[in-house]
Motif scaffolding. Structure first.
Motif, PDB file in Angstrom:
ATOM      1  N   PRO A  79       5.292   3.175   6.481  1.00  9.98           N
ATOM      2  CA  PRO A  79       5.097   3.446   5.044  1.00  9.98           C
ATOM      3  C   PRO A  79       5.461   2.256   4.162  1.00  9.98           C
ATOM      4  O   PRO A  79       4.885   2.070   3.095  1.00  9.98           O
ATOM      5  CB  PRO A  79       6.029   4.632   4.774  1.00  9.98           C
ATOM      6  CG  PRO A  79       6.206   5.290   6.105  1.00  9.98           C
ATOM      7  CD  PRO A  79       6.170   4.177   7.108  1.00  9.98           C
ATOM      8  N   LYS A 132       1.697  11.342  -0.869  1.00  7.11           N
ATOM      9  CA  LYS A 132       2.956  11.907  -0.381  1.00  7.11           C
ATOM     10  C   LYS A 132       2.979  11.958   1.143  1.00  7.11           C
ATOM     11  O   LYS A 132       3.993  11.607   1.771  1.00  7.11           O
ATOM     12  CB  LYS A 132       3.135  13.305  -0.969  1.00  7.11           C
ATOM     13  CG  LYS A 132       4.465  13.966  -0.608  1.00  7.11           C
ATOM     14  CD  LYS A 132       4.609  15.318  -1.294  1.00  7.11           C
ATOM     15  CE  LYS A 132       5.944  15.963  -0.946  1.00  7.11           C
ATOM     16  NZ  LYS A 132       6.094  17.290  -1.613  1.00  7.11           N
ATOM     17  N   ARG A 170       3.560   8.660   2.473  1.00  6.08           N
ATOM     18  CA  ARG A 170       4.821   8.106   1.943  1.00  6.08           C
ATOM     19  C   ARG A 170       4.615   6.711   1.332  1.00  6.08           C
ATOM     20  O   ARG A 170       5.383   5.774   1.575  1.00  6.08           O
ATOM     21  CB  ARG A 170       5.885   8.064   3.038  1.00  6.08           C
ATOM     22  CG  ARG A 170       6.327   9.458   3.497  1.00  6.08           C
ATOM     23  CD  ARG A 170       7.419   9.375   4.528  1.00  6.08           C
ATOM     24  NE  ARG A 170       6.930   8.863   5.803  1.00  6.08           N
ATOM     25  CZ  ARG A 170       7.695   8.385   6.770  1.00  6.08           C
ATOM     26  NH1 ARG A 170       9.020   8.359   6.618  1.00  6.08           N
ATOM     27  NH2 ARG A 170       7.173   7.940   7.895  1.00  6.08           N
ATOM     28  N   LYS A 202       4.713   3.776  -1.242  1.00  7.37           N
ATOM     29  CA  LYS A 202       5.642   3.363  -2.298  1.00  7.37           C
ATOM     30  C   LYS A 202       5.011   2.376  -3.276  1.00  7.37           C
ATOM     31  O   LYS A 202       5.386   2.329  -4.439  1.00  7.37           O
ATOM     32  CB  LYS A 202       6.887   2.732  -1.661  1.00  7.37           C
ATOM     33  CG  LYS A 202       7.652   3.688  -0.749  1.00  7.37           C
ATOM     34  CD  LYS A 202       8.786   2.965  -0.035  1.00  7.37           C
ATOM     35  CE  LYS A 202       9.495   3.895   0.946  1.00  7.37           C
ATOM     36  NZ  LYS A 202      10.528   3.172   1.737  1.00  7.37           N
TER      37      LYS A 202
END
Length: 370
Positions: free
Chosen positions: A26, A94, A97, A99
């Motif tokens: 992620p 989501k 994940r 960022k």
């Protein structure tokens, strides 16, 4: 409605569309979401070499700008459709994940009186923070996304991004840059059309324009013209009139070393029709070079099909049939204006540009500096 404009101004990175290995880290993922007048599109990708692997994607026709030309506002139904699509995007972000991301909105949100209210509603109902970007950044991102398709023989480049609510055109001069440095010079435009002094060569942006006419807004202006062919002709000439002030090198109409790269659903649909594809294949469309005669032949076939025929054509389909003729009108106007009989087709655009810009800024792409 005057166009907005501004005077001014390693190896080509490769967008790798094949699936990434299972369970990517992620921390290595980036996301780019483009909410336009007609579509909501998102990519999640990880850097790989001088390009990226796509991990997940999303694309949906939401018609956010439906009725905007008439009312100046985003309708309740359009906003509801769009928020439903954005919920799916939020779930994908989501699940992966992610960022690092940029989630942007373009012409419909730039123009709508209730855009800020809509942005707040999106944040409240999905948790996503949309950023309304200005035309210059939209044009800049389109340019860097198309860098891989620029010929090594090109000295003068015109990148055209036909959107739902606006059309961006950027004219770039790379004739003074050594051929081996041209790709990186184009990529450096992610930092701005007028970058600060740098030891590295930068492409020169001769001129650019954002015309507030895209496939949806142009169609809406002529919706009351019933005759198909007449409406098409009127749209094409009207769009050309909006290009009157954008004429770099108007006294030097030389074909040698000049290239147009077009990015949009219109361009890729015309390419798919030209190839006679029964099912869309990005690998056959992205990078294809079409002659103006081939493009005209496809457009004539669209007119012969009529609205019902276009609706049932698998290469056009229900969602795009209402917009393909306004897009074709823009395309035909562009080919009338400039000294080339060829167009390079780009199945890439704002999302890819957003990803390249983020990855370049973080220094995770090879063959830099960008």
């Amino acid at each position: 409605m005057a166009p907005r404009r501004s005077k001014g101004a390693g190896a080509f990175p490769r967008a790798v569309e094949s699936p990434a290995p299972a369970r990517p880290d992620p921390d290595a993922l980036y996301a780019a979401l483009d909410l336009g007048t007609n579509s909501c599109r998102m990519l999640i990708a990880q850097p790989k070499g001088s390009g990226f692997h796509v991990v997940d994607s999303f694309s949906k026709s939401v018609q956010l700008g439906a009725g905007l030309e008439r009312t100046g506002r985003l309708s309740r139904a359009s906003m509801a459709r769009t928020i439903q699509a954005l919920r799916i995007c939020q779930q994908k972000l989501k699940r992966n994940r992610v960022k690092r991301m940029r989630l942007v909105a373009t012409e419909a949100c730039r123009r709508a009186k209730n855009a800020r209210e809509f942005i707040r509603q999106v944040r409240r109902e999905t948790g996503l923070t949309l950023e309304i970007i200005q035309p210059e950044e939209e044009a800049r991102l389109a340019v860097i996304s198309c860098a891989p398709l620029v010929s090594t023989k090109t000295d003068q480049l015109l990148v055209v991004d036909i959107g739902g609510g606006s059309t961006e055109l950027v004219w770039i001069d790379i004739s003074s840059i050594p051929r081996r440095d041209r790709p990186s010079a184009i990529m450096r435009l992610h930092a701005g059309f007028h970058p600060a002094e740098s030891p590295f060569p930068a492409a020169k942006v001769v001129d650019w324009i954002s015309v507030p006419l895209g496939v949806a807004t142009l169609r809406d202006q002529f919706h009351d013209v019933e005759d198909d062919a007449a409406r098409f002709a009127l749209m094409s000439w009207f769009f050309e009139e909006n290009l009157a002030d954008f004429a770099p090198y108007k006294d030097e109409q030389t074909r040698q070393g000049f290239q147009i790269v077009g990015t949009s659903g219109t361009v890729t649909t015309v390419a798919a029709s030209h190839l006679g594809l029964k099912r869309y294949d990005r690998t056959k469309v992205d990078g294809l070079r079409m002659t103006s005669d081939q493009i005209d032949k496809v457009i004539r076939s669209y007119l012969e099909l009529g609205p019902q025929g276009r609706r049932s054509d698998p290469r056009i389909g229900e969602d795009r049939q209402a917009l393909i003729m306004s897009g074709a009108a823009i395309l035909q106007a562009l080919l009338r204006c400039w000294p080339t009989d060829r167009l390079s087709v780009a199945d890439r655009g704002l999302r890819e540009g957003l990803l390249y810009a983020q990855m370049s800024a973080d220094g995770v792409l090879e063959d830099g500096p960008f």
